[in-house]
Design a protein around this motif. Structure first.
Motif, PDB file in Angstrom:
ATOM      1  N   ASP A 138      -3.561 -34.968  11.150  1.00 53.93           N
ATOM      2  CA  ASP A 138      -3.115 -34.235  12.337  1.00 53.93           C
ATOM      3  C   ASP A 138      -1.914 -34.931  12.976  1.00 53.93           C
ATOM      4  O   ASP A 138      -0.929 -34.281  13.335  1.00 53.93           O
ATOM      5  CB  ASP A 138      -4.248 -34.121  13.366  1.00 53.93           C
ATOM      6  CG  ASP A 138      -5.368 -33.203  12.909  1.00 53.93           C
ATOM      7  OD1 ASP A 138      -5.148 -32.369  12.006  1.00 53.93           O
ATOM      8  OD2 ASP A 138      -6.479 -33.334  13.462  1.00 53.93           O
ATOM      9  N   LEU A 139      -1.994 -36.240  13.119  1.00 51.21           N
ATOM     10  CA  LEU A 139      -0.890 -36.998  13.706  1.00 51.21           C
ATOM     11  C   LEU A 139       0.375 -36.847  12.866  1.00 51.21           C
ATOM     12  O   LEU A 139       1.467 -36.630  13.395  1.00 51.21           O
ATOM     13  CB  LEU A 139      -1.269 -38.472  13.847  1.00 51.21           C
ATOM     14  CG  LEU A 139      -0.198 -39.374  14.448  1.00 51.21           C
ATOM     15  CD1 LEU A 139       0.209 -38.885  15.837  1.00 51.21           C
ATOM     16  CD2 LEU A 139      -0.688 -40.799  14.502  1.00 51.21           C
ATOM     17  N   GLN A 178       1.207 -34.352  10.942  1.00 50.23           N
ATOM     18  CA  GLN A 178       1.751 -33.004  11.104  1.00 50.23           C
ATOM     19  C   GLN A 178       2.512 -32.879  12.430  1.00 50.23           C
ATOM     20  O   GLN A 178       3.579 -32.259  12.487  1.00 50.23           O
ATOM     21  CB  GLN A 178       0.629 -31.972  11.031  1.00 50.23           C
ATOM     22  CG  GLN A 178       0.049 -31.842   9.641  1.00 50.23           C
ATOM     23  CD  GLN A 178      -1.131 -30.881   9.585  1.00 50.23           C
ATOM     24  OE1 GLN A 178      -1.514 -30.269  10.576  1.00 50.23           O
ATOM     25  NE2 GLN A 178      -1.703 -30.756   8.404  1.00 50.23           N
ATOM     26  N   ILE A 179       1.979 -33.489  13.487  1.00 47.97           N
ATOM     27  CA  ILE A 179       2.669 -33.471  14.773  1.00 47.97           C
ATOM     28  C   ILE A 179       4.002 -34.193  14.653  1.00 47.97           C
ATOM     29  O   ILE A 179       5.040 -33.702  15.117  1.00 47.97           O
ATOM     30  CB  ILE A 179       1.794 -34.103  15.874  1.00 47.97           C
ATOM     31  CG1 ILE A 179       0.579 -33.214  16.155  1.00 47.97           C
ATOM     32  CG2 ILE A 179       2.602 -34.332  17.155  1.00 47.97           C
ATOM     33  CD1 ILE A 179      -0.491 -33.879  17.015  1.00 47.97           C
ATOM     34  N   GLU A 180       3.990 -35.355  14.036  1.00 47.37           N
ATOM     35  CA  GLU A 180       5.228 -36.114  13.878  1.00 47.37           C
ATOM     36  C   GLU A 180       6.255 -35.350  13.054  1.00 47.37           C
ATOM     37  O   GLU A 180       7.457 -35.401  13.336  1.00 47.37           O
ATOM     38  CB  GLU A 180       4.934 -37.482  13.275  1.00 47.37           C
ATOM     39  CG  GLU A 180       4.235 -38.398  14.257  1.00 47.37           C
ATOM     40  CD  GLU A 180       3.926 -39.779  13.709  1.00 47.37           C
ATOM     41  OE1 GLU A 180       4.041 -39.990  12.479  1.00 47.37           O
ATOM     42  OE2 GLU A 180       3.571 -40.644  14.528  1.00 47.37           O
ATOM     43  N   LEU A 181       5.799 -34.620  12.046  1.00 43.48           N
ATOM     44  CA  LEU A 181       6.713 -33.816  11.241  1.00 43.48           C
ATOM     45  C   LEU A 181       7.351 -32.708  12.080  1.00 43.48           C
ATOM     46  O   LEU A 181       8.557 -32.472  11.995  1.00 43.48           O
ATOM     47  CB  LEU A 181       5.966 -33.220  10.040  1.00 43.48           C
ATOM     48  CG  LEU A 181       6.816 -32.456   9.024  1.00 43.48           C
ATOM     49  CD1 LEU A 181       7.885 -33.362   8.418  1.00 43.48           C
ATOM     50  CD2 LEU A 181       5.924 -31.880   7.938  1.00 43.48           C
ATOM     51  N   LEU A 182       6.555 -32.064  12.931  1.00 53.49           N
ATOM     52  CA  LEU A 182       7.100 -31.027  13.812  1.00 53.49           C
ATOM     53  C   LEU A 182       8.099 -31.612  14.810  1.00 53.49           C
ATOM     54  O   LEU A 182       9.131 -30.984  15.105  1.00 53.49           O
ATOM     55  CB  LEU A 182       5.974 -30.290  14.541  1.00 53.49           C
ATOM     56  CG  LEU A 182       5.112 -29.381  13.660  1.00 53.49           C
ATOM     57  CD1 LEU A 182       3.888 -28.902  14.429  1.00 53.49           C
ATOM     58  CD2 LEU A 182       5.926 -28.207  13.137  1.00 53.49           C
ATOM     59  N   VAL A 183       7.813 -32.805  15.315  1.00 50.13           N
ATOM     60  CA  VAL A 183       8.754 -33.479  16.222  1.00 50.13           C
ATOM     61  C   VAL A 183      10.041 -33.800  15.462  1.00 50.13           C
ATOM     62  O   VAL A 183      11.148 -33.534  15.941  1.00 50.13           O
ATOM     63  CB  VAL A 183       8.124 -34.756  16.831  1.00 50.13           C
ATOM     64  CG1 VAL A 183       9.171 -35.592  17.555  1.00 50.13           C
ATOM     65  CG2 VAL A 183       6.978 -34.387  17.774  1.00 50.13           C
ATOM     66  N   GLU A 184       9.884 -34.342  14.267  1.00 53.15           N
ATOM     67  CA  GLU A 184      11.041 -34.703  13.445  1.00 53.15           C
ATOM     68  C   GLU A 184      11.907 -33.488  13.135  1.00 53.15           C
ATOM     69  O   GLU A 184      13.142 -33.576  13.090  1.00 53.15           O
ATOM     70  CB  GLU A 184      10.544 -35.335  12.138  1.00 53.15           C
ATOM     71  CG  GLU A 184      11.619 -35.799  11.208  1.00 53.15           C
ATOM     72  CD  GLU A 184      10.997 -36.387   9.950  1.00 53.15           C
ATOM     73  OE1 GLU A 184      11.131 -35.748   8.890  1.00 53.15           O
ATOM     74  OE2 GLU A 184      10.367 -37.453  10.053  1.00 53.15           O
ATOM     75  N   GLN A 185      11.279 -32.326  12.955  1.00 57.01           N
ATOM     76  CA  GLN A 185      12.007 -31.096  12.641  1.00 57.01           C
ATOM     77  C   GLN A 185      12.600 -30.423  13.875  1.00 57.01           C
ATOM     78  O   GLN A 185      13.231 -29.390  13.782  1.00 57.01           O
ATOM     79  CB  GLN A 185      11.082 -30.113  11.905  1.00 57.01           C
ATOM     80  CG  GLN A 185      10.633 -30.603  10.545  1.00 57.01           C
ATOM     81  CD  GLN A 185      11.807 -30.842   9.605  1.00 57.01           C
ATOM     82  OE1 GLN A 185      12.629 -29.946   9.401  1.00 57.01           O
ATOM     83  NE2 GLN A 185      11.910 -32.040   9.062  1.00 57.01           N
TER      84      GLN A 185
END
Length: 128
Positions: free
Chosen positions: A15-16, A18-25
């Protein structure tokens, strides 16, 4: 409006990530923005349930504060308060433990309750 309350959330690594990936994107500025957005979406999804429960249990939704003058007026009128709040309840610094006990019959706060430690202790047996 009262200041924000800090919460700690434990997440699994997937989960963490996936959140970091969304932030990165660029979908969110940071993790906190993602979490706030997710919470707001869930609260909006359940807004009617919250309203119904608040009405059924006679809760005020929002922020309430009481100072010495307001509580003294209630005491002079011979009224005792059943305070039920979803959000924020503040008892100002001029409220004494004795005045709080004399005027507040019961207390239920779903959210943030700010008062002096002495007032909180005086109301502990009335708090749900």
């Amino acid at each position: 409006m009262p200041e924000l309350e800090k919460l700690t959330v434990n997440l699994g690594p997937v989960d963490l990530g996936q959140i970091e990936l969304l932030v990165e994107q660029g979908f969110y500025a940071n993790r906190a923005e993602f979490i706030r957005s997710a919470i707001q979406n869930q609260l909006a999804k359940h807004a009617e349930t919250v309203r119904e429960a608040a009405t059924r249990n006679a809760y005020v939704i929002g922020a309430m504060t009481f100072g010495r003058r307001a509580l003294e007026a209630e005491r002079s009128a011979g009224r005792r308060l059943a305070v039920r709040v979803v959000g924020f309840l503040g008892l100002e610094g001029d409220v004494t433990p004795e005045l709080a006990k004399a005027t507040i019959e019961s207390l239920a706060v779903r959210g943030i309750f700010r008062a002096s430690p002495e007032v909180k202790a005086a109301l502990a047996d009335r708090t749900r």
